[in-house]
Design a protein around this motif. Structure first.
Motif, PDB file in Angstrom:
ATOM      1  N   THR A  22       0.860  -7.138  -5.546  1.00 48.81           N
ATOM      2  CA  THR A  22      -0.142  -6.161  -5.988  1.00 48.81           C
ATOM      3  C   THR A  22       0.182  -4.833  -5.326  1.00 48.81           C
ATOM      4  O   THR A  22       0.489  -4.791  -4.126  1.00 48.81           O
ATOM      5  CB  THR A  22      -1.562  -6.612  -5.593  1.00 48.81           C
ATOM      6  OG1 THR A  22      -1.867  -7.834  -6.259  1.00 48.81           O
ATOM      7  CG2 THR A  22      -2.593  -5.560  -5.983  1.00 48.81           C
ATOM      8  N   ALA A  31      -1.173  -1.050  -4.415  1.00 49.45           N
ATOM      9  CA  ALA A  31      -2.374  -0.220  -4.283  1.00 49.45           C
ATOM     10  C   ALA A  31      -2.004   1.126  -3.698  1.00 49.45           C
ATOM     11  O   ALA A  31      -1.088   1.235  -2.868  1.00 49.45           O
ATOM     12  CB  ALA A  31      -3.406  -0.916  -3.397  1.00 49.45           C
ATOM     13  N   SER A  32      -2.700   2.169  -4.113  1.00 44.91           N
ATOM     14  CA  SER A  32      -2.450   3.500  -3.563  1.00 44.91           C
ATOM     15  C   SER A  32      -3.701   4.353  -3.712  1.00 44.91           C
ATOM     16  O   SER A  32      -4.460   4.205  -4.678  1.00 44.91           O
ATOM     17  CB  SER A  32      -1.271   4.179  -4.280  1.00 44.91           C
ATOM     18  OG  SER A  32      -1.050   5.478  -3.748  1.00 44.91           O
ATOM     19  N   GLU A  76      -1.857  -2.871 -10.610  1.00 43.65           N
ATOM     20  CA  GLU A  76      -2.065  -1.591  -9.940  1.00 43.65           C
ATOM     21  C   GLU A  76      -3.533  -1.457  -9.553  1.00 43.65           C
ATOM     22  O   GLU A  76      -4.414  -1.693 -10.377  1.00 43.65           O
ATOM     23  CB  GLU A  76      -1.679  -0.429 -10.849  1.00 43.65           C
ATOM     24  CG  GLU A  76      -0.237  -0.427 -11.306  1.00 43.65           C
ATOM     25  CD  GLU A  76       0.039   0.703 -12.289  1.00 43.65           C
ATOM     26  OE1 GLU A  76      -0.938   1.306 -12.778  1.00 43.65           O
ATOM     27  OE2 GLU A  76       1.214   0.974 -12.564  1.00 43.65           O
ATOM     28  N   VAL A  77      -3.789  -1.062  -8.313  1.00 45.34           N
ATOM     29  CA  VAL A  77      -5.158  -0.903  -7.840  1.00 45.34           C
ATOM     30  C   VAL A  77      -5.287   0.456  -7.162  1.00 45.34           C
ATOM     31  O   VAL A  77      -4.537   0.761  -6.228  1.00 45.34           O
ATOM     32  CB  VAL A  77      -5.544  -2.015  -6.842  1.00 45.34           C
ATOM     33  CG1 VAL A  77      -6.969  -1.808  -6.343  1.00 45.34           C
ATOM     34  CG2 VAL A  77      -5.390  -3.386  -7.487  1.00 45.34           C
ATOM     35  N   SER A  78      -6.211   1.271  -7.626  1.00 46.29           N
ATOM     36  CA  SER A  78      -6.504   2.547  -6.973  1.00 46.29           C
ATOM     37  C   SER A  78      -7.497   2.295  -5.845  1.00 46.29           C
ATOM     38  O   SER A  78      -8.543   1.663  -6.061  1.00 46.29           O
ATOM     39  CB  SER A  78      -7.085   3.549  -7.971  1.00 46.29           C
ATOM     40  OG  SER A  78      -6.095   3.954  -8.894  1.00 46.29           O
ATOM     41  N   ILE A  79      -7.166   2.769  -4.660  1.00 44.15           N
ATOM     42  CA  ILE A  79      -8.036   2.583  -3.495  1.00 44.15           C
ATOM     43  C   ILE A  79      -8.433   3.951  -2.955  1.00 44.15           C
ATOM     44  O   ILE A  79      -7.866   4.977  -3.344  1.00 44.15           O
ATOM     45  CB  ILE A  79      -7.327   1.753  -2.405  1.00 44.15           C
ATOM     46  CG1 ILE A  79      -5.972   2.380  -2.042  1.00 44.15           C
ATOM     47  CG2 ILE A  79      -7.154   0.307  -2.848  1.00 44.15           C
ATOM     48  CD1 ILE A  79      -5.227   1.652  -0.929  1.00 44.15           C
ATOM     49  N   ILE A  94       0.870  -1.175   0.000  1.00 45.94           N
ATOM     50  CA  ILE A  94       0.000   0.000   0.000  1.00 45.94           C
ATOM     51  C   ILE A  94       0.909   1.228   0.000  1.00 45.94           C
ATOM     52  O   ILE A  94       1.569   1.534   0.996  1.00 45.94           O
ATOM     53  CB  ILE A  94      -0.942   0.018   1.211  1.00 45.94           C
ATOM     54  CG1 ILE A  94      -1.752  -1.287   1.254  1.00 45.94           C
ATOM     55  CG2 ILE A  94      -1.880   1.221   1.143  1.00 45.94           C
ATOM     56  CD1 ILE A  94      -2.689  -1.387   2.440  1.00 45.94           C
ATOM     57  N   PHE A 139     -12.325  -0.835   0.436  1.00 42.99           N
ATOM     58  CA  PHE A 139     -10.991  -1.409   0.659  1.00 42.99           C
ATOM     59  C   PHE A 139     -11.100  -2.765   1.356  1.00 42.99           C
ATOM     60  O   PHE A 139     -10.344  -3.694   1.046  1.00 42.99           O
ATOM     61  CB  PHE A 139     -10.138  -0.457   1.491  1.00 42.99           C
ATOM     62  CG  PHE A 139      -8.774  -0.999   1.824  1.00 42.99           C
ATOM     63  CD1 PHE A 139      -7.730  -0.903   0.916  1.00 42.99           C
ATOM     64  CD2 PHE A 139      -8.526  -1.633   3.039  1.00 42.99           C
ATOM     65  CE1 PHE A 139      -6.470  -1.417   1.202  1.00 42.99           C
ATOM     66  CE2 PHE A 139      -7.280  -2.153   3.344  1.00 42.99           C
ATOM     67  CZ  PHE A 139      -6.249  -2.042   2.416  1.00 42.99           C
TER      68      PHE A 139
END
Length: 429
Positions: free
Chosen positions: A38, A40-41, A59-62, A7, A69
């Motif tokens: 993975t 995420a940010s 890449e995962v946008s949180i 993260i 989340f």
């Protein structure tokens, strides 16, 4: 590890900052073990960010303060969650613990923010008694010892939050052995909660240029990082005039990501002070210069610019803040100085004396070999994480302070986050 979740406070920018380079080093280390990663940010996508897909990293946008989340983590089921800096741990660790209690929670401080904050406050206090800007820019680097720093840090909100995050985590990665000493000494953090993991450097692709084929001075650093901006001001108003008096044809090329208008306004080609801005290849510009200047008056952690200078065979002049945690008992590859005149003397000497320059270059190679061995540090970290995974419950039981802090701090953070999430839901509907 069947799945690693990182993260990030920001998306990795290895060409913009040492923090970005370090994050990529950790990702590549985990991928070399065959561990799926993975990233995420909650940060906005940035201009110079690395294409993580090229490393086979999704890449995962949180979102902050959003229950979505929880569903994301529940579906991913990570065995290891790495939090990029303490404020990311504050935001997301309680959610990870609630949804995936078995996952290892590892904090990467990048540098000890509370140490940097204390030194910045110390510098400002000394500058406030100066009569004008010229005098303020003559003030040298902060030289406070650990006892004085502890006094300045202990009552600060930043230190209390950061060290609480360290206690709440199963393990915290520390980039500087000086910071390890600070935490284990004055702050009495148990060694079992800390792991020294300096930069795991990738050597440059080309052979360094010889002395005769290099020219001028270079300074490099992300302008958004306060210690870097302060060093540019000290260079422009306090240090470069002294060097330029001795070397009237010399030039200083100042590179860094995200230069604001106040930085570009310092550009003065007639004085040899050239603000160049973004460098797409830091090794290329570092390797073309004869001397690297890094006059850091405050800061913390390991300085990526100085590690790059060593890797490129470029001697450097810096302060004790710049050299901290890097050389150990080995000689510095250039000079470590405390005041403006000593800084100028050392810079001119290295720029003009091939023999001194060559000795400094070799000293840099020795530091890299001895203290920044990529494979050795990488394997030590992997083994520590695997050992921790098998001993997790015992260590958590022994860390009563961490459990207590998680109970109280996470409850307050959880309730505030849930209140914000509910408020946002009502606003959206």
């Amino acid at each position: 590890m069947r799945q690693v979740l990182i993260i990030g406070y920001v998306w990795p920018e290895p060409c913009s900052s040492a923090a970005g380079s370090r994050m990529v080093e950790l990702i590549e280390l985990f991928r070399r073990q065959g561990w799926p990663v993975t990233f995420a940010s909650a940060a906005a996508l940035s201009e110079h960010r690395l294409d993580l897909a090229s490393l086979d990293v999704p890449e995962v946008s949180i979102r902050l303060n959003c229950d979505s989340f929880d569903g994301f983590v529940a579906a991913l089921q990570p065995d290891l969650v790495l939090f990029d800096r303490y404020f990311t741990e504050e935001q997301f660790a309680w959610r990870v613990e609630r949804v995936c209690p078995e996952a290892l929670r590892v904090l990467d401080t990048s540098d000890l923010h509370s140490l940097r904050d204390a030194r910045q406050r110390s510098l400002k206090a000394r500058q406030q008694i100066c009569a004008n800007e010229r005098e303020r820019q003559q003030v040298g680097a902060v030289l406070d010892d650990q006892a004085t720093l502890y006094t300045q840090m202990a009552g600060s909100d930043v230190a209390q939050r950061e060290i609480a995050a360290i206690y709440r985590s199963d393990l915290t990665l520390m980039i500087s052995d000086y910071e390890m000493q600070m935490l284990q000494g004055p702050f009495a953090v148990p060694p079992a909660l800390l792991h020294h993991c300096p930069l795991m450097l990738i050597p440059p692709r080309q052979q360094p240029l010889p002395f005769a084929q290099r020219a001028h001075f270079v300074s490099i650093g992300n302008f958004r990082h306060a210690p870097n901006w302060d060093s540019v001001l000290w260079l422009r108003h306090g240090l470069w005039p002294l060097i330029r008096q001795r070397l009237p044809r010399a030039e200083l090329h100042v590179y860094g990501a995200y230069p604001p208008p106040k930085a570009t306004a310092l550009h003065a080609p007639a004085l040899g002070f050239q603000v160049r801005g973004w460098a797409s290849d830091a090794h290329e510009v570092m390797g073309a210069a004869r001397v690297c200047l890094a006059p850091l008056r405050f800061g913390a952690g390991i300085k990526g610019k100085l590690a790059d200078a060593m890797a490129c065979g470029t001697p450097s002049v810096t302060t004790t803040i710049g050299s901290e945690g890097m050389a150990g008992a080995l000689p510095w590859p250039g000079a470590v100085v405390a005041d403006a005149h000593a800084f100028a003397d050392a810079a001119v000497s290295l720029h003009e004396q091939p023999d001194a320059w060559a000795r400094a270059q070799q000293a840099g190679y020795a530091i890299l070999q001895t203290r920044f061995d990529r494979e050795a540090h990488g394997m030590e970290l992997v083994q520590r994480l695997l050992r921790l995974a098998s001993e997790r419950e015992g260590q958590r039981q022994a860390n009563f302070v961490g459990a207590m802090l998680r109970h109280h701090a996470h409850k307050s953070t959880q309730y505030m986050s849930q209140w914000i999430a509910e408020k946002n839901r009502r606003t959206d509907s």
